[in-house]
Every structure is written in structure tokens, then in C-alpha cells.
Design a protein around this motif. Structure first.
Motif: not given
Length: 110
Positions: A25-37, A82-94
Motif C-alpha cells: 500500500t502507499p502507507e507501507q511504501m512510506q513505512l519502507l522509506g522512513h524505517n526499513c531503508l 525495526g523501530y517502526c512503531s507504526a508497523c503492524t505484524q501484517e505490515d512487517m510481513q509485507v
């Protein structure tokens, strides 16, 4: 751009190639950019790099469930979630599936 970050063009290539494999989702892309990357696009962190099949294949031997568990609980230098307080378990798997990319295809999926 600082030298420890992967070149932006390489990251964007990885993103476009992997997009078909893990629909985000666009929200998950944002989580990726702000956290994972923050770590998975920086060579000096010790984190497996986005798009680096060899980095991810070693982890795939443990299976997706273990990778998810490690990501949620933290492992090595990776903090819980990964310090992603906004991530759900589903977000993490995606996000994990997205970052595994081609390694998911050639690795073990159990």
C-alpha cells in the motif's frame, strides 16, 4: 549523497523489480522509506541490503516465519520492529516479502 548509502538509482531499480512480487500500500511504501531503508539501503549497517539476493538467501534458509519473528522481536543490530512503531505484524510481513524480492524465489519458503 553520502558514500555509505546505496546509489538511489540502484534502490529504485530494486523497488520497481520487486513491486510485482509484494504488493504494498502507499502507507507501507512510506513505512519502507522512513524505517526499513534507513538500514537496508546503507552498506555500513550490517543489515541485509535491499536487492542483494546473497544477503537475503542466507536468512531465507531459516524460513519466512523465523525472519518475521526476528524482525518483530529484534535480532543482532536490528531493534524490535525495526523501530517502526507504526508497523503492524501484517505490515512487517509485507515489507519483509518486498525486501526479500528475488531471494524469496530462489530461497526456501518455509
Amino acid at each position: 549523497m553520502t558514500s555509505h548509502l546505496r546509489p538511489l538509482a540502484l534502490i529504485l531499480t530494486s523497488l520497481s523489480v520487486s513491486t510485482a512480487q509484494a504488493q504494498m500500500t502507499p502507507e507501507q511504501m512510506q513505512l519502507l522509506g522512513h524505517n526499513c531503508l534507513q538500514c537496508h539501503a546503507a552498506a555500513n549497517t550490517g543489515a541485509p541490503l535491499l536487492g542483494d539476493i546473497q544477503d537475503w538467501q542466507a536468512r531465507m534458509q531459516k524460513g519466512r516465519e523465523q525472519i518475521l519473528k526476528n524482525s518483530i522481536e529484534g535480532i543482532g543490530g536490528m531493534p524490535p520492529m525495526g523501530y517502526c512503531s507504526a508497523c503492524t505484524q501484517e505490515d512487517m510481513q509485507v515489507l519483509i516479502d518486498f525486501m526479500l524480492g528475488d531471494a524469496k524465489e530462489v530461497g526456501h519458503d518455509n
